[in-house]
Design a protein around this motif. Structure first.
Motif, mmCIF file in Angstrom:
data_model
loop_
_atom_site.group_PDB
_atom_site.id
_atom_site.type_symbol
_atom_site.label_atom_id
_atom_site.label_comp_id
_atom_site.label_asym_id
_atom_site.label_seq_id
_atom_site.Cartn_x
_atom_site.Cartn_y
_atom_site.Cartn_z
ATOM 1 N N ASP A 275 26.946 60.703 45.940
ATOM 2 C CA ASP A 275 26.433 59.847 47.018
ATOM 3 C C ASP A 275 27.089 60.174 48.359
ATOM 4 O O ASP A 275 26.419 60.212 49.394
ATOM 5 C CB ASP A 275 26.637 58.376 46.660
ATOM 6 C CG ASP A 275 25.739 57.949 45.501
ATOM 7 O OD1 ASP A 275 24.524 58.193 45.584
ATOM 8 O OD2 ASP A 275 26.253 57.401 44.517
ATOM 9 N N ARG A 306 16.225 59.698 44.436
ATOM 10 C CA ARG A 306 16.420 58.254 44.636
ATOM 11 C C ARG A 306 17.686 57.982 45.440
ATOM 12 O O ARG A 306 17.689 57.180 46.388
ATOM 13 C CB ARG A 306 16.506 57.552 43.271
ATOM 14 C CG ARG A 306 16.636 56.040 43.356
ATOM 15 C CD ARG A 306 16.828 55.428 41.978
ATOM 16 N NE ARG A 306 18.125 55.740 41.408
ATOM 17 C CZ ARG A 306 19.251 55.092 41.726
ATOM 18 N NH1 ARG A 306 19.232 54.125 42.637
ATOM 19 N NH2 ARG A 306 20.386 55.420 41.159
ATOM 20 N N ARG A 307 18.758 58.673 45.068
ATOM 21 C CA ARG A 307 20.021 58.469 45.777
ATOM 22 C C ARG A 307 19.953 59.040 47.200
ATOM 23 O O ARG A 307 20.505 58.452 48.133
ATOM 24 C CB ARG A 307 21.163 59.122 44.992
ATOM 25 C CG ARG A 307 21.453 58.413 43.674
ATOM 26 C CD ARG A 307 22.432 59.192 42.809
ATOM 27 N NE ARG A 307 22.681 58.525 41.552
ATOM 28 C CZ ARG A 307 23.861 58.042 41.172
ATOM 29 N NH1 ARG A 307 24.914 58.168 41.952
ATOM 30 N NH2 ARG A 307 24.008 57.454 40.001
ATOM 31 N N GLN A 310 18.335 56.750 49.713
ATOM 32 C CA GLN A 310 19.173 55.640 50.163
ATOM 33 C C GLN A 310 19.902 55.994 51.461
ATOM 34 O O GLN A 310 20.349 55.119 52.193
ATOM 35 C CB GLN A 310 20.192 55.268 49.075
ATOM 36 C CG GLN A 310 19.550 54.652 47.849
ATOM 37 C CD GLN A 310 20.540 54.391 46.725
ATOM 38 O OE1 GLN A 310 21.703 54.822 46.792
ATOM 39 N NE2 GLN A 310 20.108 53.701 45.691
#
Length: 378
Positions: A275, A306-307, A310
């Protein structure tokens, strides 16, 4: 400085994630030589995971000869990560790549070698075991692994059942009194795809049986076998998230050994700082052998996307083949998909040329991307 995060999966039966990352990096260097490339090879617990984990942790890969999925001996391995922790890669003992195409009948293949790997890991004194699920060639609910560890699974007449998921239709009794006593002192985690359930319309037999060689008739038989297995162990296992992983191996280990089922990404991505690395990227490139409808069901490319989303990052996915349902990946954060093949290629040739094909596809994709940045907005 243009910063690109390269976070691929491996290409099954071809290249591991580190080799894929290296090939992508070579393509980036060809087109944007001054860029900063941050490679993050990712594993999901399947084929090649033990080697990458041993390399990343400074651990040791331990070879073990075990019973393969079709009953013949195979040289498998597990990774000893430190004095207390062993990682057991089920694909090393019961993976689809170990099943010859002419023998792909998941009603007959066995997870026995996985139990033998677990037993070998216990011999090292490991007190924590992580079992990685993925790329299996089995659908026996983990029965073979349990039998290798001392569990008796018998029919109505108390006769031990044979290998393979089809035999679970005859199972009526589970006797764990002969279980290896060392297992009671071990903390066991099974790294799973939580979307894989054991039974029902989306159960492991129906979803993955055809990929492993099951006919329509085989699928129905195996689905009934998994339902019987769940009733025998614990009815709650039927729809427990992750219990269907690796042909139901997770269900067997959880139902009899009390193993914990955890999301494979929670198990494997925690130590990568993925992340944080995505947060500082200008572009993210991920990859997998095939992008299709199953990619959005908990595979590495959509987890990376998906990460990345973010943090508002663009994501390109490279793949060996683009299959039916690939467009569903766009709903999960992937912005563009690029196949590495430019024409019809025989599979053996594609496997041999895979690194060059990935490098060339990366370069082509980046050239198109850079061209797009010079065009006026419509």
């Amino acid at each position: 400085m243009f910063r690109i995060v390269v976070a691929p999966s491996g290409f099954k039966e071809c290249l591991d994630a580190e080799q894929v990352a290296d090939a992508i990096q070579a393509g980036i260097r060809r087109v944007i030589p001054g860029s900063v490339v941050d490679t993050v090879p990712l594993i999901d617990g399947g084929e090649g995971s033990a080697r990458l984990l041993a390399r990343a942790t400074g651990g040791t890969l331990v070879p073990v000869t075990v019973t393969g999925p079709v009953g013949d001996p195979v040289v498998a391995h597990f990774a000893l990560l430190d004095d207390d922790t062993a990682f057991v890669e089920m694909a090393a003992a019961a993976g689809l790549s170990l099943v010859p195409p002419s023998e792909r009948e998941p009603g007959r293949t066995t997870s026995r070698g996985v139990g033998e790997l677990i037993r070998a890991a216990l011999e090292t004194g490991a007190r924590r075991l992580v079992v990685g699920c993925g790329d299996s060639g089995i659908c026996d609910g983990g029965a073979g692994a349990l039998q290798a560890l001392g569990v008796r699974i018998t029919d109505e007449a108390r006769r031990e059942i044979g290998p393979g998921g089809a035999e679970l239709l005859r199972a009526r009794h589970v006797d764990a009194s002969g279980l290896d006593p060392r297992l009671s002192e071990v903390d066991m985690t099974v790294a799973v795809n939580p979307r894989n359930v054991l039974c029902g319309q989306d159960g492991v037999a129906r979803r993955y049986g055809p990929q492993k060689g099951a006919s329509a008739q085989d699928v129905e038989l195996l689905s009934s076998a998994m339902s019987n297995w769940a009733r025998l162990l614990d009815p709650d296992l039927a729809e427990l998230p992750g219990a269907g992983a690796s042909g139901g191996l997770a269900a067997g280990l959880a139902g009899v050994l009390g193993a914990r089922l955890e999301s494979r990404f929670d198990v494997f991505l925690t130590s990568t700082d993925l992340d944080q690395r995505l947060r500082t990227a200008d572009l993210v490139i991920t990859a997998e052998g095939a992008i299709d409808a199953s990619t959005s069901l908990g595979k590495i490319p959509t987890e990376v996307a998906r990460r990345a989303k973010q943090h508002g990052k663009a994501v390109i996915a490279l793949c060996g083949t683009i299959g039916p349902g690939a467009d569903t990946s766009y709903e999960h954060g992937i912005d563009a998909i690029t196949g590495i093949l430019t024409g019809p290629v025989a599979l053996p040739d594609a496997i041999t040329r895979a690194p060059a094909l990935i490098t060339d596809a990366t370069a082509r994709t980046l050239r198109m991307l850079l061209l797009g940045t010079t065009l006026p907005a419509a």
